[in-house]
Design an enzyme around this catalytic site. Structure first.
Site, short mmCIF file in Angstrom:
data_model
loop_
_atom_site.label_atom_id
_atom_site.label_comp_id
_atom_site.label_asym_id
_atom_site.label_seq_id
_atom_site.Cartn_x
_atom_site.Cartn_y
_atom_site.Cartn_z
N LEU A 10 48.40 54.57 25.43
CA LEU A 10 48.98 55.86 25.82
C LEU A 10 48.08 57.04 25.46
CD1 LEU A 10 52.70 55.11 24.82
CD2 LEU A 10 51.66 54.96 27.11
N VAL A 12 45.29 59.79 27.28
CA VAL A 12 45.62 60.70 28.39
C VAL A 12 46.00 59.96 29.67
CG1 VAL A 12 44.20 62.59 27.58
CG2 VAL A 12 43.25 61.06 29.21
N SER A 128 41.64 56.23 40.18
CA SER A 128 40.77 57.41 40.17
C SER A 128 41.58 58.68 40.26
CB SER A 128 39.77 57.36 41.32
OG SER A 128 39.03 58.57 41.34
N GLY A 130 41.33 61.04 37.37
CA GLY A 130 41.39 61.66 36.05
C GLY A 130 42.82 61.85 35.60
N LYS A 182 36.24 50.45 43.02
CA LYS A 182 36.31 51.65 42.16
C LYS A 182 34.91 52.02 41.66
CE LYS A 182 37.96 54.90 39.41
NZ LYS A 182 37.24 55.05 38.21
N HIS A 185 33.11 53.67 44.42
CA HIS A 185 33.67 55.03 44.51
C HIS A 185 32.97 55.95 43.50
CE1 HIS A 185 36.25 58.04 42.62
NE2 HIS A 185 36.80 58.24 43.79
N ASN A 186 32.84 55.48 42.27
CA ASN A 186 32.19 56.31 41.24
C ASN A 186 30.71 56.53 41.56
OD1 ASN A 186 34.70 55.92 40.04
ND2 ASN A 186 33.83 55.88 37.99
N GLU A 189 30.53 59.13 44.05
CA GLU A 189 30.85 60.39 43.35
C GLU A 189 29.59 60.97 42.69
OE1 GLU A 189 34.32 59.99 40.70
OE2 GLU A 189 33.14 61.00 39.17
N TYR A 190 28.80 60.12 42.06
CA TYR A 190 27.54 60.58 41.45
C TYR A 190 26.65 61.22 42.51
CZ TYR A 190 27.71 58.35 36.77
OH TYR A 190 27.99 58.01 35.47
N LYS A 260 29.00 58.09 31.97
CA LYS A 260 29.71 57.04 31.24
C LYS A 260 29.29 55.65 31.71
CE LYS A 260 33.95 59.26 29.64
NZ LYS A 260 35.39 59.33 29.95
N HIS A 453 2.25 34.04 49.09
CA HIS A 453 3.70 34.09 49.28
C HIS A 453 4.11 33.88 50.73
CE1 HIS A 453 4.45 34.94 45.16
NE2 HIS A 453 3.73 36.05 45.16
P1 NBP Z 1 40.46 55.80 26.14
O1 NBP Z 1 39.49 55.13 26.99
O2 NBP Z 1 40.03 56.91 25.25
O3 NBP Z 1 41.18 54.69 25.20
C1 NBP Z 1 42.10 55.03 24.22
C2 NBP Z 1 43.24 54.03 24.21
O4 NBP Z 1 42.74 52.70 23.92
C3 NBP Z 1 44.24 54.34 23.12
O5 NBP Z 1 45.52 54.06 23.62
C4 NBP Z 1 43.83 53.38 22.01
O6 NBP Z 1 44.87 53.09 21.12
C5 NBP Z 1 43.50 52.18 22.84
N1 NBP Z 1 42.78 51.15 22.10
C6 NBP Z 1 41.50 51.11 21.66
BR1 NBP Z 1 40.32 52.48 21.80
N2 NBP Z 1 41.17 49.97 21.06
C7 NBP Z 1 42.28 49.23 21.11
C8 NBP Z 1 42.58 47.92 20.64
N3 NBP Z 1 41.68 47.16 20.06
N4 NBP Z 1 43.85 47.46 20.83
C9 NBP Z 1 44.77 48.22 21.44
N5 NBP Z 1 44.53 49.45 21.92
C10 NBP Z 1 43.31 49.96 21.76
O7 NBP Z 1 41.72 56.31 26.99
P2 NBP Z 1 41.74 57.06 28.42
O8 NBP Z 1 40.74 58.13 28.50
O9 NBP Z 1 43.19 57.39 28.63
O10 NBP Z 1 41.33 55.91 29.45
C11 NBP Z 1 42.02 54.69 29.57
C12 NBP Z 1 41.29 53.83 30.56
O11 NBP Z 1 41.30 54.46 31.84
C13 NBP Z 1 39.82 53.59 30.23
O12 NBP Z 1 39.45 52.30 30.59
C14 NBP Z 1 39.10 54.60 31.08
O13 NBP Z 1 37.78 54.22 31.38
C15 NBP Z 1 39.98 54.61 32.31
N6 NBP Z 1 39.91 55.83 33.12
C16 NBP Z 1 39.84 57.05 32.54
C17 NBP Z 1 39.79 58.19 33.32
C18 NBP Z 1 39.75 59.54 32.70
O14 NBP Z 1 39.63 60.51 33.46
N7 NBP Z 1 39.86 59.66 31.39
C19 NBP Z 1 39.82 58.08 34.71
C20 NBP Z 1 39.94 56.83 35.26
C21 NBP Z 1 39.97 55.71 34.46
P3 NBP Z 1 45.04 53.97 19.78
O15 NBP Z 1 45.80 55.18 20.18
O16 NBP Z 1 45.82 53.08 18.89
O17 NBP Z 1 43.67 54.28 19.27
#
Ligand code: NBP
Length: 478
Positions: A10, A12, A128, A130, A182, A185-186, A189-190, A260, A453
């Protein structure tokens, strides 16, 4: 009452996605490793809909209706594996486990295979848009089995973005297909971002426009065939004034682009598949160069020479139109290359991917959303086996209309020393694609010379070798 869907992780993305589910009427189970985040979500947004919050993974799993549908939204890589392992031990055959993070598609293929052995449907899903997309409607690219999509799909479609009433979510293909698409897509995007940045640079340096004037140009472009989220937000970025210095914010932001890694994945994958993705690759390399602080400082220090005279643009309006056309043409090349990688990936991994449907689900929710994706969908709907997007009549017409301007812009930037790797490499790709004969025959000759070759001939079947260190006669190779 049991939950329709569960979200674990949980931060963002996960909390916004959970709120999106709940607000669309789904009873939503929520869980996070650190339960303070779960409690915070319920305290701040519990009113968005019906949530069932759990502190332990076991309670979370028990709170879901069977077959369980769980979306994992944690950090990609080892954390995702850890969460999958923990959940898999508690799930039953028929349950659906979705990884909504930015996982590498080969990881997804591996995880899907392991889950399948236990009878669990594993769905790697690209998401996708954000944080805002997650909350209000993202573009969703789910892979996995068609059977999983039957029950999962309608839920995902409901929370996805919609354009003209059509959801920006469809079943992409089996196992890692969703994360593969996906990733592309990214990559696109770049390229898109790099090309817009190059257009800015040309308008700023060659035409001498101010950031606000360029914002006006982009806002104007955003009313036409270039209408897109990225052009729109670029105008907003350029209009922003730094509160501290009073300068345009763009002049205060350090010019070192971060990344990233998904652009790099796209290029690595394309290299492995042997597909040219020069537009995307140049965009990744340009970010790399921008961040090579020491080398760039070194170049300033010794004053690496550039051309003696700058580009003096006489007719600014005509120049703006040239840059617009160069941007459009280069952008089409990047998309064409992106779809080429999708086609090659589909062939390599046995996916049945509908390219037109991919363009359709990118029309809303995601970062590359753009009006011209409609034209891409139409092109693939008309001819699903299109050899290149550039061969669709609509896009061939764009190239016809844009090419003179594109060439002028690339030539002008080369002569005046403005780096336009995206514009230039896209044009080089275009001319390479068009060429009746390429100098690859010279390369084949060189390869045959130093490594025996062999080569093929244009005039007869077979494989040949010239006895370069002998009497230089040609022999047929076995
Ligand atoms: P993050 O990528 O920052 O991950 C944080 C979450 O991972 C927290 O809930 C954290 O729990 C959990 N976590 C971790 Br770190 N290690 C863990 C473990 N060993 N066991 C259980 N939970 C664990 O979060 P995000 O930015 O919301 O992105 C989530 C996913 O979505 C990622 O894969 C990201 O690449 C992808 N994504 C992000 C975006 C964007 O715009 N941010 C867009 C599209 C896709 P905790 O709270 O207990 O530390």
């Amino acid at each position: 009452k049991l939950a329709d869907i569960g979200v674990t992780g949980l931060a963002v993305m996960g909390s916004n996605l959970a709120r999106n589910f709940a607000s669309k009427g789904f009873v939503t189970a929520v869980h996070n490793r650190t339960s303070a985040k779960t409690r915070a979500l319920i305290e701040q947004h519990g009113g968005d809909g019906e949530f069932i919050a759990s502190e332990t993974t076991a309670d979370f799993v028990a709170s879901l209706a069977v077959p369980r549908k769980i979306i994992i939204m944690v950090k990609a890589g080892a954390p995702t594996d850890a969460v999958i392992d923990e959940l898999s031990a508690l799930l039953e055959p028929g349950d659906i486990l979705v990884d909504g993070g930015n996982s590498q598609f080969l990881d997804t293929r591996r995880r899907e295979e392991t889950a399948r052995e236990k009878g669990i449907h594993f769905v790697g899903s690209g998401i996708s848009g954000g944080e805002e997309g997650a909350l209000l409607g993202p573009s969703i690219m789910p892979g996995g089995s068609a059977q999983a999509y039957e029950s999962l799909g309608p839920i995902l479609e409901k929370i996805s973005a919609h354009v003209d009433g059509v959801p920006c979510c469809t079943h992409v293909g089996t196992d890692g297909a969703g994360h593969f698409v996906k990733m592309i897509h990214n990559g696109i995007e770049y390229a898109d971002m790099q090309l817009i940045a190059e257009a800015y640079q040309l308008l700023r340096t060659a035409a001498g426009l101010t950031p606000v004037e360029i914002a006006d140009v982009f806002a104007e472009w955003n009313t036409g065939e270039l209408e897109s989220f990225l052009v729109e937000i670029t105008a907003q970025v350029l209009r922003q004034v730094d509160a501290e210095t009073g300068s345009p914010l763009v002049d205060v932001i350090l010019d070192a682009a971060g990344q990233k890694g998904t652009g790099t994945w796209t290029v690595q994958t394309a290299l492995n598949l042997g597909v040219p993705v020069s537009g995307i690759a140049e965009a990744v390399f340009a970010r790399g160069l921008s961040s090579a602080a020491h080398q760039r400082a070194g170049a300033q220090k010794i004053g690496l020479p550039g051309p003696s005279s700058p580009w003096v643009v006489e007719d600014k309006d005509a120049f703006i139109e040239q840059v617009r056309l160069a941007l459009y043409a280069s952008k089409l090349v990047a998309y064409a290359q992106g779809f080429d990688v999708i086609a090659a990936g589909a062939k390599e991994y046995g996916w049945d991917i509908d390219n037109g449907a991919m363009a359709r689900i990118w029309r809303g929710g995601c970062i590359i959303r753009a009006v011209f994706l409609n034209r891409i969908t139409e092109a693939f709907d008309e001819d699903a086996s299109l050899l290149s997007l550039l061969f669709a009549p609509y896009f061939t017409e764009v190239m016809t209309r844009a090419q003179d301007a594109w060439r002028a812009v690339v030539a002008g930037s080369a002569l005046s020393g403005i780096a336009t790797p995206g514009f230039s490499s896209s044009l080089a790709y275009y001319d390479g694609l068009r060429a009746e004969r390429l100098p690859a025959s010279v390369i084949q000759g060189q390869r045959d010379f130093f490594g025996a070759h062999t080569y093929k001939r244009v005039d007869k079947e077979g494989t040949f070798h010239t006895l370069w260190s002998g009497d230089k006669s040609e022999v047929e190779a076995s």
